[in-house]
Design an enzyme around this catalytic site. Structure first.
Site, mmCIF file in Angstrom:
data_model
loop_
_atom_site.group_PDB
_atom_site.id
_atom_site.type_symbol
_atom_site.label_atom_id
_atom_site.label_comp_id
_atom_site.label_asym_id
_atom_site.label_seq_id
_atom_site.Cartn_x
_atom_site.Cartn_y
_atom_site.Cartn_z
ATOM 1 C CB SER A 70 -0.934 0.039 1.208
ATOM 2 O OG SER A 70 -2.104 -0.669 0.918
ATOM 3 C CE1 TYR A 197 -4.333 -1.138 -4.716
ATOM 4 C CE2 TYR A 197 -5.142 -3.391 -4.895
ATOM 5 C CZ TYR A 197 -4.723 -2.326 -4.115
ATOM 6 O OH TYR A 197 -4.692 -2.464 -2.751
ATOM 7 C CE1 TYR A 249 -3.547 0.370 4.479
ATOM 8 C CE2 TYR A 249 -2.663 -0.785 6.366
ATOM 9 C CZ TYR A 249 -2.589 -0.447 5.039
ATOM 10 O OH TYR A 249 -1.577 -0.932 4.290
ATOM 11 C CB VAL A 267 -0.201 -5.908 4.006
ATOM 12 C CG1 VAL A 267 -1.449 -5.289 4.598
ATOM 13 C CG2 VAL A 267 -0.325 -6.129 2.517
HETATM 14 N N1 GLN Z 1 -2.151 -5.455 -2.299
HETATM 15 C C1 GLN Z 1 -2.765 -5.372 -1.016
HETATM 16 C C2 GLN Z 1 -4.243 -5.560 -1.144
HETATM 17 O O1 GLN Z 1 -4.790 -5.103 -2.104
HETATM 18 C C3 GLN Z 1 -2.427 -4.041 -0.422
HETATM 19 C C4 GLN Z 1 -3.048 -3.830 0.919
HETATM 20 C C5 GLN Z 1 -2.199 -3.110 1.894
HETATM 21 O O2 GLN Z 1 -0.971 -2.978 1.839
HETATM 22 N N2 GLN Z 1 -2.892 -2.664 2.902
HETATM 23 O O3 GLN Z 1 -4.903 -6.135 -0.317
#
Ligand code: GLN
Length: 313
Positions: A70, A197, A249, A267
């Site tokens: 993210s 994405y 988040y 993540v």
């Molecule tokens: N690629 C991860 C997802 O789409 C990214 C989420 C994250 O880093 N919070 O779930």
């Protein structure tokens, strides 16, 4: 006033923090919902600071590439704003969500307009905007391109195994995209948009590269880094405001409380933090807390910010 350590002092502080993080027993858990991420050893820790006025300082596994996940949402937002400017805010909000990054509940209540560009549906709209404005598939991914130029590291690449793992397990993200398609907030093809994405999330960078690539956010929107990013002083202020309020988040308030700096997490266990007028910090440790933020990266940056009086508050 923020303390401005000389390189030797900064190195001592970073080494000290890295040594103590190596001894931490409570390290959280590696993300497993993207199976490829679960393979990263829990005992990794790295940290880098890229000051505006001196050489980067690193400690621990600061040169080991990891999945930025993210954190890519910051670079993608910069690219999308470069294309469409403030009209982006007609399709994505600017409020913290208070919900998990992949939650669908709020999206339905708010008719397909994601709360902010740093949760998954917001970033998926941002990907749609980038694809709409830069559809030429013969060039490399625009977010990868931006990361390479900002970090001055042409070897930065997408981890194809992580990408394949995300595509294979990305139903929830596709569900978010289909819901927004139904509400008229996705214009491209859902498979193409979500794959774009997933590709940006699968970019691998080290702490050193991430700190260097986000250093433009510590400037006042002027200078060579800001020029590469194509940002104005006002845009830099607003990107920092969004990172402070929405960058971690549904733990963004807690992280602002503990660290007091604009941050963005992923993540993969990475966390970047911006010290306005001073420089950018990146820390990485793959173990996450329940909200998807790295336990030790938060702890390490919290400690660094305290020791050097770097909180903006
Ligand atoms: N690629 C991860 C997802 O789409 C990214 C989420 C994250 O880093 N919070 O779930």
């Amino acid at each position: 006033m923020p303390h401005r350590p000389d390189p030797a002092e900064l190195q001592t502080v970073l080494d000290d923090i890295a040594t103590r993080m190596a001894g931490e027993a409570e390290r959280g858990e590696v993300a497993s919902y993207i199976p490829e991420l679960a393979r990263v050893p829990l005992n990794r820790f790295g940290m880098a600071v890229a000051p505006l006025d001196g050489p980067p300082i690193i400690a621990g596994d600061a040169e080991v590439p990891f999945s930025i996940q993210s954190i890519s949402k910051v670079f993608a937002l910069v690219a999308a704003l470069g294309h469409v400017g403030a009209s982006l805010w007609r399709r994505v909000g600017r409020e913290p969500s208070g919900d998990p990054f992949n939650s669908i509940v709020q999206l339905e209540a708010e008719r397909g307009k994601p709360r902010n560009p740093f949760i998954n549906p917001g970033a998926i709209v941002v990907s749609d905007v980038i694809l709409e404005n830069q559809p030429d598939e013969t060039t490399q991914h625009p977010v990868l391109d931006l990361c390479q130029r900002l970090a001055d590291a042409p070897d930065i690449a997408v981890d194809e195994d992580v990408f394949a793992s995300e595509v294979a397990t990305g139903d929830r993200n596709r569900a978010l995209a289909y819901f927004m398609l139904a509400e008229g907030n996705i214009r491209g093809d859902v498979t193409e948009v979500t794959e774009s994405y997933f590709r940006q999330c699968s970019i691998e960078m080290s702490c050193l590269q991430l700190a260097t690539a986000t250093r433009f956010l510590a400037t006042e929107g002027e200078g060579p880094d800001a020029e590469i990013a194509g940002v104005t002083p006002e845009r830099v202020r607003r990107l920092n405001a969004l990172m402070m309020t929405c960058g971690c988040y549904d733990a963004s308030g807690e992280v602002a409380f503990r660290i007091g700096l604009p941050c963005k997490s992923g993540v993969g266990g990475g966390l970047v933090a911006i010290v306005p007028g001073v420089g950018a910090i990146a820390a990485w440790s793959p173990g996450l807390d329940k909200k998807g933020n790295s336990v030790l990266a938060i702890k390490a940056i919290e400690e660094l910010a305290h020791r050097l009086n770097w909180s903006v508050f």
